[in-house]
Motif scaffolding. Structure first.
Motif, PDB file in Angstrom:
ATOM      1  N   TYR A 124       8.903  84.062 -24.395  1.00 10.83           N
ATOM      2  CA  TYR A 124       9.417  83.049 -23.475  1.00 10.83           C
ATOM      3  C   TYR A 124       8.902  83.239 -22.046  1.00 10.83           C
ATOM      4  N   GLY A 125       8.267  84.368 -21.782  1.00 11.06           N
ATOM      5  CA  GLY A 125       7.622  84.549 -20.502  1.00 11.06           C
ATOM      6  C   GLY A 125       6.241  83.937 -20.462  1.00 11.06           C
ATOM      7  N   LEU A 126       5.465  84.095 -21.533  1.00 12.63           N
ATOM      8  CA  LEU A 126       4.107  83.566 -21.563  1.00 12.63           C
ATOM      9  C   LEU A 126       4.054  82.070 -21.854  1.00 12.63           C
ATOM     10  N   CYS A 127       5.013  81.561 -22.618  1.00  7.71           N
ATOM     11  CA  CYS A 127       4.974  80.143 -23.002  1.00  7.71           C
ATOM     12  C   CYS A 127       4.917  79.195 -21.796  1.00  7.71           C
ATOM     13  N   PRO A 128       5.785  79.329 -20.783  1.00  6.50           N
ATOM     14  CA  PRO A 128       5.683  78.414 -19.640  1.00  6.50           C
ATOM     15  C   PRO A 128       4.345  78.496 -18.913  1.00  6.50           C
ATOM     16  N   LEU A 207      -1.603  95.209 -19.903  1.00  3.27           N
ATOM     17  CA  LEU A 207      -2.694  94.454 -19.270  1.00  3.27           C
ATOM     18  C   LEU A 207      -2.905  93.115 -19.969  1.00  3.27           C
ATOM     19  N   ILE A 208      -2.776  93.090 -21.292  1.00  2.00           N
ATOM     20  CA  ILE A 208      -2.905  91.810 -22.006  1.00  2.00           C
ATOM     21  C   ILE A 208      -1.848  90.830 -21.530  1.00  2.00           C
ATOM     22  N   PHE A 209      -0.611  91.296 -21.455  1.00  2.18           N
ATOM     23  CA  PHE A 209       0.478  90.428 -20.997  1.00  2.18           C
ATOM     24  C   PHE A 209       0.233  89.936 -19.573  1.00  2.18           C
ATOM     25  N   LEU A 214      -1.766  85.773 -15.639  1.00  2.07           N
ATOM     26  CA  LEU A 214      -2.525  85.498 -14.417  1.00  2.07           C
ATOM     27  C   LEU A 214      -3.683  84.537 -14.673  1.00  2.07           C
ATOM     28  N   LEU A 215      -4.332  84.658 -15.818  1.00  2.00           N
ATOM     29  CA  LEU A 215      -5.422  83.740 -16.156  1.00  2.00           C
ATOM     30  C   LEU A 215      -4.900  82.317 -16.339  1.00  2.00           C
ATOM     31  N   SER A 216      -3.726  82.177 -16.938  1.00  2.00           N
ATOM     32  CA  SER A 216      -3.129  80.849 -17.094  1.00  2.00           C
ATOM     33  C   SER A 216      -2.848  80.210 -15.738  1.00  2.00           C
TER      34      SER A 216
END
Length: 379
Positions: A124-128, A207-209, A214-216
């Motif tokens: 739920y952190g990466l989805c937005p 780092l992946i997370f 950051l890339l998004s």
């Protein structure tokens, strides 16, 4: 002597039997920012805000005839629904801990519950962030490549794209279960998250997370900037009367605000995690809790972007202002003239063509344009 040896053996046995997710000691904390009051208020406000936004989105979608608006509303609905579920899942666990003070080791001896919460925090952190980048890409194609986009993006494809984003975030959240990193119980013992350490596997997953988030944000910033420049050129250019852009401007404003909120909310936490794992320094718990609260603001503020920043709402807030397309184009033209005057340039001849159409004759618009009633729609 024997009793002391037995106590040492028992201690060693207990330490060996401790699951990995509970290996962090000293879970007691008196930080006010991790109190039940903060958790309950954040969860309550966020859940009610997202639920209200979902109702408004559903009503708007039913009356939407524009394909570009409907696909954008699907993306926005996926974002709001994700924020709602994220607060519901993680918030209920945290608030329940503060109310009942349950023992994690007795309730979850095999770390299944802790892993579930850690996966939920990552998912739920990466989805937005991923959805924000996807929405920026959709708007970029819709504004810069409108003809190719109109035949490609349908409502079903928009739903499939949202599902792909969910699957991508879900696969990343499953990496610790495959051996890349670990989920640990975090101070003050009310939540589980990825283990922020300089160990190779933990550092790789951290780092992946961080880099995916950051890339998004970077992709969103780049594509939204290009889309805004394109819209300004359309509004101020010679074809400002040929292409009606009211609803596209509204969607662009909402998307920029969503991007700004996500950047302010998530950048501190993402940078903090990357900096901690790369430097190998000791984890600063208070900063982690503070940046986590900042990230939670994203789930609370996202729905209010759509609730408040609609022309229907803005007209009620400021009824004396002219929110028509002609007024927006006029303000854009005035801004362009002021900018060119400050740079020492001259106003383009197209300004005179638009202001004096009777004097241009055949030198005006090369093709006749027919105004189609109802081609412009507002939210």
């Amino acid at each position: 002597m024997v009793s002391s040896l037995l106590s040492v053996d028992e201690t060693v046995a207990l330490s060996n039997a401790t699951p990995l997710c509970f290996s962090i000691n000293n879970l007691t904390s008196n930080h006010t920012i991790a109190s039940a009051y903060f958790s309950a208020v954040f969860s309550g406000v966020g859940l009610s805000s997202n639920l209200f936004a979902l109702v408004v989105l559903a009503k708007t979608f039913q009356h939407t005839k524009s394909r570009s608006r409907s696909s954008f509303l699907i993306f926005l609905g996926g974002l709001v629904f994700t924020d709602f579920m994220g607060l519901l899942v993680t918030g209920s666990i945290v608030v329940s801990f503060h109310i009942t003070h349950f023992n994690w080791r007795h309730l979850d001896p095999h770390c299944h519950f802790c892993n579930f919460m850690g996966m939920s925090m990552v998912f739920y952190g990466l989805c937005p962030l991923l959805l924000g980048a996807t929405m920026a890409m959709e708007r970029y194609i819709g504004i810069n490549r409108p003809f190719s986009r109109s035949t490609a993006m349908t409502n079903s494809r928009a739903c499939s794209t949202v599902a792909i984003v969910w699957v991508t975030a879900g696969c990343i959240s499953l990496l610790p279960l495959a051996g890349l990193g670990n989920y640990h119980l975090q101070i003050p013992g009310s939540w589980c998250f990825l283990n922020i350490s300089s160990k190779p596997l933990d550092m790789t997953f951290g780092l992946i997370f961080s880099l995916v988030g950051l890339l998004s944000l970077a992709v969103s910033f780049l594509l939204n900037t290009v889309s805004v420049i394109t819209l300004l050129r359309v509004c101020c250019g010679q074809d400002s009367r040929q292409r009606r852009r009211d609803y596209e401007v509204e969607m662009m404003v909402q998307l920029i605000l969503i991007m700004a909120i996500a950047s302010i909310s998530w950048c501190p936490l993402l940078v903090f995690i990357a900096q901690t794992v790369l430097s190998g320094s000791e984890l600063k718990v208070r900063q982690l809790l503070l940046w986590l609260r900042f990230a939670t603001l994203n789930q609370i503020l996202d729905p209010w972007v759509y609730i408040l920043f609609r022309r229907a709402v803005l007209k009620r807030i400021a009824p004396n202002m002219d929110w028509s397309r002609e007024s927006i184009a006029s303000m854009s033209t005035s801004l362009r003239r002021l900018t060119r005057a400050s740079l020492g340039g001259t106003v383009d001849r197209s300004d005179n063509i638009r202001t004096n159409p009777d004097k241009t004759g055949h030198q005006g618009t090369p093709f006749p344009v027919q105004n189609i009633p109802g081609s412009s729609c507002s939210i």
